[in-house]
Design a protein around this motif. Sequence first.
Motif, PDB file in Angstrom:
ATOM      1  N   PRO A  83      82.087  17.000  59.479  1.00 55.98           N
ATOM      2  CA  PRO A  83      82.983  17.385  58.303  1.00 55.98           C
ATOM      3  C   PRO A  83      83.158  15.780  57.747  1.00 55.98           C
ATOM      4  O   PRO A  83      83.406  14.811  58.551  1.00 55.98           O
ATOM      5  N   VAL A  84      83.144  15.933  56.423  1.00 55.05           N
ATOM      6  CA  VAL A  84      83.364  14.689  55.694  1.00 55.05           C
ATOM      7  C   VAL A  84      83.906  14.608  54.659  1.00 55.05           C
ATOM      8  O   VAL A  84      84.028  15.557  53.733  1.00 55.05           O
ATOM      9  N   ARG A  85      84.922  13.707  54.397  1.00 52.72           N
ATOM     10  CA  ARG A  85      86.127  13.943  53.528  1.00 52.72           C
ATOM     11  C   ARG A  85      85.409  13.193  52.224  1.00 52.72           C
ATOM     12  O   ARG A  85      84.920  12.196  52.059  1.00 52.72           O
ATOM     13  N   ILE A  86      85.557  14.014  51.098  1.00 52.73           N
ATOM     14  CA  ILE A  86      85.202  13.638  49.626  1.00 52.73           C
ATOM     15  C   ILE A  86      86.428  13.981  48.832  1.00 52.73           C
ATOM     16  O   ILE A  86      86.985  15.405  48.879  1.00 52.73           O
ATOM     17  N   ASP A  87      87.019  13.133  48.042  1.00 56.66           N
ATOM     18  CA  ASP A  87      87.865  13.469  47.050  1.00 56.66           C
ATOM     19  C   ASP A  87      89.112  14.011  47.911  1.00 56.66           C
ATOM     20  O   ASP A  87      89.493  13.588  48.576  1.00 56.66           O
ATOM     21  N   ASP A  88      89.597  15.187  47.318  1.00 59.09           N
ATOM     22  CA  ASP A  88      90.851  15.639  48.033  1.00 59.09           C
ATOM     23  C   ASP A  88      90.325  17.029  48.978  1.00 59.09           C
ATOM     24  O   ASP A  88      91.510  17.495  49.366  1.00 59.09           O
ATOM     25  N   GLY A  89      89.273  16.899  49.615  1.00 61.68           N
ATOM     26  CA  GLY A  89      88.999  18.048  50.530  1.00 61.68           C
ATOM     27  C   GLY A  89      87.953  17.437  51.647  1.00 61.68           C
ATOM     28  O   GLY A  89      87.238  16.379  51.416  1.00 61.68           O
ATOM     29  N   VAL A  90      87.635  18.388  52.493  1.00 59.14           N
ATOM     30  CA  VAL A  90      86.860  17.899  53.612  1.00 59.14           C
ATOM     31  C   VAL A  90      85.542  18.694  53.431  1.00 59.14           C
ATOM     32  O   VAL A  90      85.905  20.248  53.233  1.00 59.14           O
ATOM     33  N   VAL A  91      84.125  18.378  53.433  1.00 68.07           N
ATOM     34  CA  VAL A  91      83.221  19.137  53.515  1.00 68.07           C
ATOM     35  C   VAL A  91      82.105  19.270  54.686  1.00 68.07           C
ATOM     36  O   VAL A  91      82.062  18.141  55.127  1.00 68.07           O
ATOM     37  N   LEU A  92      81.802  20.207  54.924  1.00 68.31           N
ATOM     38  CA  LEU A  92      80.972  20.303  56.450  1.00 68.31           C
ATOM     39  C   LEU A  92      79.337  20.328  55.792  1.00 68.31           C
ATOM     40  O   LEU A  92      78.955  20.912  55.109  1.00 68.31           O
ATOM     41  N   GLY A 135      88.976  11.129  63.188  1.00 68.91           N
ATOM     42  CA  GLY A 135      89.370  12.050  64.139  1.00 68.91           C
ATOM     43  C   GLY A 135      88.415  13.143  64.082  1.00 68.91           C
ATOM     44  O   GLY A 135      87.470  13.682  64.711  1.00 68.91           O
ATOM     45  N   ASN A 136      88.992  14.093  63.249  1.00 67.22           N
ATOM     46  CA  ASN A 136      88.270  15.518  62.979  1.00 67.22           C
ATOM     47  C   ASN A 136      87.310  15.420  61.665  1.00 67.22           C
ATOM     48  O   ASN A 136      86.420  16.202  61.574  1.00 67.22           O
ATOM     49  N   HIS A 137      87.206  14.228  61.047  1.00 71.08           N
ATOM     50  CA  HIS A 137      86.306  14.145  60.109  1.00 71.08           C
ATOM     51  C   HIS A 137      85.948  12.482  59.687  1.00 71.08           C
ATOM     52  O   HIS A 137      86.609  11.821  60.311  1.00 71.08           O
ATOM     53  N   ILE A 138      84.860  12.414  59.149  1.00 73.02           N
ATOM     54  CA  ILE A 138      84.479  10.850  58.653  1.00 73.02           C
ATOM     55  C   ILE A 138      84.824  10.857  57.074  1.00 73.02           C
ATOM     56  O   ILE A 138      84.648  11.662  56.364  1.00 73.02           O
TER      57      ILE A 138
END
Length: 93
Positions: free
Chosen positions: A73-82, A26-29
Amino acid sequence: GRNYLLPRGLARARIVHGFAGMVEQGNHIEFSPRLPSGWDGLSFRLRRHGSIMSVDVDPGGMTIALLSGSGVPVRIDDGVVLVTSDEPLRIDR
């Protein structure tokens, strides 16, 4: 053995969602790359969230670079990075 021809869209979906392990949230991949044994890598372009990215998968993980747009926005580990055009994102396995 049998040879099967897949429609172009289905083959692309299997690459993006299968080998690159992409899941749209939805808001990230999210990505969970895994190449088949014997493959050196694969590359493709992807349009998400109004932006175009290049995705390069290799045996050690993947690199995502923004080609156009404002960011993804891409999720890696415990967060989302733009992911922006300033610096590619490396995701190690």
